[in-house]
Design a protein around this motif. Sequence first.
Motif, PDB file in Angstrom:
ATOM      1  N   GLU A 176      28.708  -1.589  11.764  1.00 46.63           N
ATOM      2  CA  GLU A 176      27.869  -1.723  10.577  1.00 46.63           C
ATOM      3  C   GLU A 176      28.529  -1.098   9.355  1.00 46.63           C
TER       4      GLU A 176
ATOM      5  N   LEU B 173      22.095   8.782  13.918  1.00 46.01           N
ATOM      6  CA  LEU B 173      21.942   7.355  14.167  1.00 46.01           C
ATOM      7  C   LEU B 173      22.617   6.895  15.454  1.00 46.01           C
TER       8      LEU B 173
ATOM      9  N   ARG C 123      19.989   6.691  18.161  1.00 48.03           N
ATOM     10  CA  ARG C 123      18.862   5.781  17.973  1.00 48.03           C
ATOM     11  C   ARG C 123      19.294   4.462  17.331  1.00 48.03           C
TER      12      ARG C 123
ATOM     13  N   ARG D 281      19.585   0.860  16.049  1.00 45.33           N
ATOM     14  CA  ARG D 281      18.665  -0.235  15.705  1.00 45.33           C
ATOM     15  C   ARG D 281      17.198   0.182  15.634  1.00 45.33           C
ATOM     16  N   LYS D 282      16.926   1.465  15.573  1.00 47.09           N
ATOM     17  CA  LYS D 282      15.541   1.922  15.456  1.00 47.09           C
ATOM     18  C   LYS D 282      15.311   2.389  14.017  1.00 47.09           C
ATOM     19  N   ALA D 283      14.242   1.929  13.422  1.00 46.90           N
ATOM     20  CA  ALA D 283      13.940   2.276  12.029  1.00 46.90           C
ATOM     21  C   ALA D 283      13.632   3.763  11.896  1.00 46.90           C
ATOM     22  N   LEU D 284      14.009   4.320  10.756  1.00 47.73           N
ATOM     23  CA  LEU D 284      13.703   5.703  10.427  1.00 47.73           C
ATOM     24  C   LEU D 284      12.500   5.745   9.499  1.00 47.73           C
ATOM     25  N   THR D 285      11.692   6.765   9.663  1.00 52.65           N
ATOM     26  CA  THR D 285      10.591   6.964   8.726  1.00 52.65           C
ATOM     27  C   THR D 285      11.093   7.817   7.565  1.00 52.65           C
TER      28      THR D 285
ATOM     29  N   GLU E  31      11.322  11.401   8.627  1.00 54.69           N
ATOM     30  CA  GLU E  31      12.510  11.741   9.421  1.00 54.69           C
ATOM     31  C   GLU E  31      13.727  11.952   8.516  1.00 54.69           C
TER      32      GLU E  31
END
Length: 75
Positions: free
Chosen positions: A23, A57, A60, A62-66, A69
């Motif tokens: 990425e 990252l 985790r 491909r998991k969205a961050l809030t 966070e």
Amino acid sequence: MFDQLFEHPFALARHRSGPLVDERIAFLEHLASQGYSRRTLREKARNLLAIARTLGLARRPRKALTLGEVASAVG
């Protein structure tokens, strides 16, 4: 891409082994296609690596961050 930006083996290894390597490369290639200078691309590469590590990252993908966070990680 990293071999076009960095000359030192340690820097190359650090960027190649960091989280979300594909990425980060894709984004840097996009910036290069937009005409960004080598100096700016190196700076962006360093920032992207630092952000990916700071936010954890690699643990985790491909998991969205809030927003919470992100605030917690940088604050």
